[in-house]
Write a protein that holds these residues in place. Structure first.
Motif, short mmCIF file in Angstrom:
data_model
loop_
_atom_site.label_atom_id
_atom_site.label_comp_id
_atom_site.label_asym_id
_atom_site.label_seq_id
_atom_site.Cartn_x
_atom_site.Cartn_y
_atom_site.Cartn_z
N HIS A 69 5.69 1.46 13.61
CA HIS A 69 6.31 2.88 13.72
C HIS A 69 5.66 3.86 12.52
O HIS A 69 6.12 4.86 12.26
CB HIS A 69 7.64 2.93 13.73
CG HIS A 69 8.49 2.24 15.02
ND1 HIS A 69 8.60 3.12 16.22
CD2 HIS A 69 8.97 0.98 15.24
CE1 HIS A 69 9.12 2.29 17.13
NE2 HIS A 69 9.23 1.20 16.45
N GLU A 70 5.14 3.05 11.69
CA GLU A 70 4.43 3.92 10.66
C GLU A 70 2.90 4.20 10.74
O GLU A 70 2.30 3.47 11.45
CB GLU A 70 4.53 2.95 9.18
CG GLU A 70 6.12 3.01 8.52
CD GLU A 70 6.86 2.13 9.04
OE1 GLU A 70 6.37 1.20 9.86
OE2 GLU A 70 7.97 2.52 8.96
N MET A 71 2.46 5.22 10.14
CA MET A 71 0.91 5.27 10.19
C MET A 71 0.20 4.33 9.37
O MET A 71 0.59 3.95 8.21
CB MET A 71 0.69 6.79 9.70
CG MET A 71 1.38 7.66 10.64
SD MET A 71 1.14 9.53 9.96
CE MET A 71 2.14 9.87 8.66
N ILE A 72 -0.61 3.60 9.82
CA ILE A 72 -1.56 2.76 9.07
C ILE A 72 -3.00 3.08 9.11
O ILE A 72 -3.52 3.44 10.47
CB ILE A 72 -1.27 1.35 9.62
CG1 ILE A 72 0.34 1.11 9.44
CG2 ILE A 72 -1.90 0.22 9.09
CD1 ILE A 72 0.71 -0.43 10.11
N ASN A 94 2.04 4.88 0.95
CA ASN A 94 1.68 3.69 0.00
C ASN A 94 0.27 3.18 0.29
O ASN A 94 -0.08 3.10 1.24
CB ASN A 94 2.71 2.34 0.47
CG ASN A 94 4.26 2.73 0.29
OD1 ASN A 94 4.57 2.65 -1.01
ND2 ASN A 94 4.76 2.75 1.20
N VAL A 95 -0.60 3.44 -0.99
CA VAL A 95 -1.88 3.03 -0.83
C VAL A 95 -2.12 1.65 -1.59
O VAL A 95 -1.87 1.42 -2.73
CB VAL A 95 -2.62 4.07 -1.25
CG1 VAL A 95 -4.34 3.76 -1.40
CG2 VAL A 95 -2.39 5.30 -0.36
N LYS A 96 -2.79 0.88 -1.21
CA LYS A 96 -3.16 -0.54 -1.65
C LYS A 96 -4.70 -0.35 -1.88
O LYS A 96 -5.26 -0.17 -0.80
CB LYS A 96 -2.78 -1.70 -0.90
CG LYS A 96 -3.02 -2.96 -1.59
CD LYS A 96 -2.68 -4.04 -0.61
CE LYS A 96 -2.78 -5.62 -1.29
NZ LYS A 96 -4.19 -5.88 -1.94
N VAL A 97 -5.17 -0.74 -3.11
CA VAL A 97 -6.56 -0.91 -3.22
C VAL A 97 -7.11 -2.33 -2.60
O VAL A 97 -6.34 -3.29 -3.06
CB VAL A 97 -6.93 -0.92 -4.82
CG1 VAL A 97 -8.54 -0.98 -4.65
CG2 VAL A 97 -6.72 0.51 -5.26
N VAL A 98 -8.00 -2.18 -1.74
CA VAL A 98 -8.57 -3.45 -1.27
C VAL A 98 -9.91 -4.07 -2.21
O VAL A 98 -10.75 -3.30 -2.23
CB VAL A 98 -8.86 -3.42 0.07
CG1 VAL A 98 -9.33 -4.61 0.79
CG2 VAL A 98 -7.67 -2.55 1.24
N VAL A 144 -3.61 1.90 3.82
CA VAL A 144 -2.41 2.85 3.76
C VAL A 144 -1.47 2.80 4.84
O VAL A 144 -1.77 2.46 6.05
CB VAL A 144 -3.25 4.26 3.96
CG1 VAL A 144 -1.99 5.29 3.56
CG2 VAL A 144 -4.15 4.45 2.73
N VAL A 145 -0.28 2.83 4.37
CA VAL A 145 1.04 2.90 5.19
C VAL A 145 1.59 4.03 4.80
O VAL A 145 2.04 4.17 3.62
CB VAL A 145 1.99 1.67 4.85
CG1 VAL A 145 3.07 1.62 6.07
CG2 VAL A 145 1.15 0.11 5.18
N ALA A 146 1.84 4.90 5.94
CA ALA A 146 2.28 6.17 5.56
C ALA A 146 3.70 6.45 6.68
O ALA A 146 3.54 6.11 7.54
CB ALA A 146 1.17 7.31 5.55
#
Length: 176
Positions: A19-22, A100-104, A115-117
């Motif tokens: 349900h979140e943008m990924i 929320n942004v995670k550096v890979v 990104v999960v937005a």
């Protein structure tokens, strides 16, 4: 125990039905993956991965601030961050996104961002409505906001409205 294929299928289902943008973005800032929810909210249907830069949809007055935020995340080696900014979907409708942004990274090398937005547009509209209502109330009531520093206040005289607001019935009740 689940096979690798079964695990991949479950992971894909989780991301595809979220349900979140990924989405994923490479180091150059281009989308490499966008889940169906992000496609729906941002109206990205048919968007070609690797050909659209993430800043393409950010409102012009927020592009530098947003880009600087994520460049700082990279240069300061901050693994996870949260940021809110306005953008436009492909039809030009403004949407506020909180993400929320995670550096890979792997083996000490950075590859991009996961990104999960969420669409936080309704919340931002409500916040602005509250600010506007507060401003209007202050203007109509003739109240002048005064910055308050921690000080001891001694009230010598007060009108009945003030005593009602602070909950004081008689002068001696709280030492006023």
């Amino acid at each position: 125990q689940l096979s690798l294929k079964e695990n991949e299928a479950k992971y894909k289902q989780l991301v595809e039905e979220a349900h979140e943008m990924i989405y994923k973005i490479d180091l150059d800032g281009y989308f490499t993956y966008i889940n169906p929810k992000a496609q729906k909210v941002m109206k990205f249907e048919g968007l070609e991965n690797g050909k659209t830069h993430f800043t393409s949809f950010i409102r012009a007055d927020w592009k530098k601030k947003t880009t600087d935020f994520y460049m700082n995340q990279l240069t300061s080696n901050t693994e996870l961050s949260y940021f809110e900014f306005p953008c436009f979907n492909v039809h030009g409708e403004e949407i506020w996104v909180g993400q929320n942004v995670k550096v890979v990274s792997s083996n000490g090398k950075t590859h991009g961002f996961q990104v999960v937005a969420r669409d936080i547009t309704e919340r931002k509209i409500l916040e602005q409505s509250l600010k506007d209502a507060r401003k209007k109330l202050i203007e109509e009531a003739g109240i002048v906001p005064i910055p308050v520093a921690p000080v001891v206040v001694c009230v010598i005289l007060a009108n009945t409205l003030f005593t009602h607001i602070v909950g004081v019935e008689e002068a001696g009740e709280t030492g006023f």
